[in-house]
Scaffold this motif. Sequence first.
Motif, mmCIF file in Angstrom:
data_model
loop_
_atom_site.group_PDB
_atom_site.id
_atom_site.type_symbol
_atom_site.label_atom_id
_atom_site.label_comp_id
_atom_site.label_asym_id
_atom_site.label_seq_id
_atom_site.Cartn_x
_atom_site.Cartn_y
_atom_site.Cartn_z
ATOM 1 N N VAL A 72 9.697 13.219 1.800
ATOM 2 C CA VAL A 72 9.038 12.708 0.591
ATOM 3 C C VAL A 72 7.900 11.763 0.970
ATOM 4 O O VAL A 72 6.804 11.832 0.405
ATOM 5 N N SER A 73 8.138 10.894 1.940
ATOM 6 C CA SER A 73 7.100 9.953 2.366
ATOM 7 C C SER A 73 5.882 10.680 2.925
ATOM 8 O O SER A 73 4.749 10.265 2.689
ATOM 9 N N ALA A 74 6.118 11.757 3.662
ATOM 10 C CA ALA A 74 5.005 12.554 4.181
ATOM 11 C C ALA A 74 4.210 13.186 3.036
ATOM 12 O O ALA A 74 2.975 13.193 3.053
ATOM 13 N N LEU A 75 4.918 13.709 2.032
ATOM 14 C CA LEU A 75 4.228 14.286 0.863
ATOM 15 C C LEU A 75 3.416 13.219 0.131
ATOM 16 O O LEU A 75 2.272 13.470 -0.263
ATOM 17 N N PHE A 76 4.008 12.038 -0.049
ATOM 18 C CA PHE A 76 3.281 10.950 -0.699
ATOM 19 C C PHE A 76 2.048 10.561 0.107
ATOM 20 O O PHE A 76 0.985 10.302 -0.457
ATOM 21 N N ALA A 77 2.182 10.518 1.426
ATOM 22 C CA ALA A 77 1.040 10.175 2.274
ATOM 23 C C ALA A 77 -0.090 11.187 2.088
ATOM 24 O O ALA A 77 -1.262 10.808 1.969
ATOM 25 N N LEU A 78 0.254 12.461 2.026
ATOM 26 C CA LEU A 78 -0.768 13.490 1.806
ATOM 27 C C LEU A 78 -1.436 13.336 0.439
ATOM 28 O O LEU A 78 -2.665 13.451 0.326
ATOM 29 N N LEU A 79 -0.638 13.067 -0.590
ATOM 30 C CA LEU A 79 -1.214 12.835 -1.926
ATOM 31 C C LEU A 79 -2.174 11.649 -1.905
ATOM 32 O O LEU A 79 -3.257 11.701 -2.497
ATOM 33 N N LEU A 103 -0.033 1.755 -0.537
ATOM 34 C CA LEU A 103 0.984 2.782 -0.751
ATOM 35 C C LEU A 103 1.015 3.778 0.405
ATOM 36 O O LEU A 103 2.090 4.224 0.822
ATOM 37 N N LEU A 104 -0.155 4.102 0.943
ATOM 38 C CA LEU A 104 -0.227 4.991 2.103
ATOM 39 C C LEU A 104 0.468 4.351 3.302
ATOM 40 O O LEU A 104 1.227 5.009 4.013
ATOM 41 N N SER A 105 0.245 3.074 3.506
ATOM 42 C CA SER A 105 0.896 2.364 4.619
ATOM 43 C C SER A 105 2.411 2.370 4.467
ATOM 44 O O SER A 105 3.141 2.584 5.438
ATOM 45 N N LEU A 106 2.898 2.134 3.249
ATOM 46 C CA LEU A 106 4.338 2.178 2.998
ATOM 47 C C LEU A 106 4.888 3.577 3.276
ATOM 48 O O LEU A 106 5.945 3.730 3.895
ATOM 49 N N SER A 107 4.169 4.587 2.821
ATOM 50 C CA SER A 107 4.608 5.970 3.023
ATOM 51 C C SER A 107 4.673 6.326 4.503
ATOM 52 O O SER A 107 5.656 6.920 4.965
ATOM 53 N N VAL A 108 3.643 5.960 5.241
ATOM 54 C CA VAL A 108 3.619 6.260 6.676
ATOM 55 C C VAL A 108 4.734 5.501 7.391
ATOM 56 O O VAL A 108 5.414 6.052 8.258
ATOM 57 N N SER A 109 4.948 4.261 7.015
ATOM 58 C CA SER A 109 6.025 3.471 7.621
ATOM 59 C C SER A 109 7.381 4.131 7.399
ATOM 60 O O SER A 109 8.186 4.261 8.325
ATOM 61 N N LEU A 110 7.643 4.565 6.178
ATOM 62 C CA LEU A 110 8.917 5.224 5.886
ATOM 63 C C LEU A 110 9.013 6.586 6.574
ATOM 64 O O LEU A 110 10.098 6.998 6.992
ATOM 65 N N SER A 115 14.702 5.428 6.435
ATOM 66 C CA SER A 115 15.449 4.369 5.743
ATOM 67 C C SER A 115 16.805 4.940 5.355
ATOM 68 O O SER A 115 16.928 5.642 4.360
ATOM 69 N N LYS A 116 17.799 4.628 6.157
ATOM 70 C CA LYS A 116 19.117 5.223 5.929
ATOM 71 C C LYS A 116 20.114 4.269 5.287
ATOM 72 O O LYS A 116 21.176 4.694 4.859
ATOM 73 N N LEU A 117 19.770 2.993 5.222
ATOM 74 C CA LEU A 117 20.687 2.023 4.640
ATOM 75 C C LEU A 117 20.863 2.316 3.151
ATOM 76 O O LEU A 117 19.887 2.452 2.413
#
Length: 138
Positions: A72-79, A103-110, A115-117
């Motif tokens: 999902v984070s990769a898809l968000f980064a592309l968007l 938001l891109l930075s957050l997406s790339v970080s994730l 994030s498994k917690l």
Amino acid sequence: MLNNKGIGALILRITLGVIFLAHGTAKFQGGIENTVGWFESIGLPGFMAYAVAVIEVVGGIALIVGLGTRIVSALFALLLIGAIIKVKFAAGFLNGYAYDLVLLSLSVSLFVEGSKLYSIGNLLFNQDKETNRYSKSA
């Protein structure tokens, strides 16, 4: 004892999920046809409005519950890259793409860290024994 990295990633995951869920929901509530028309007015195929809105809603929910975080984070980064290049960049940094860059930075970080917690994905697939150590009391 909980690990600070896990807590930080959890906060980022839920925050990003809520933001994208809100944006996707707004596209449908405001009339998806309006979004289709706007996409077409900037030279994008109208059907992409549906795809973006669905990715935002479903992806937002998935992040909130912790399912498919990296995908999902990769898809968000592309968007976001598309939004910055096609729409926001011309308006400049502060009035244009600063928010999207965050938001891109957050997406790339994730995407990179995951994030498994407190995630359903970790509960269902339990692939990382080390993460489980962090999610339990010592």
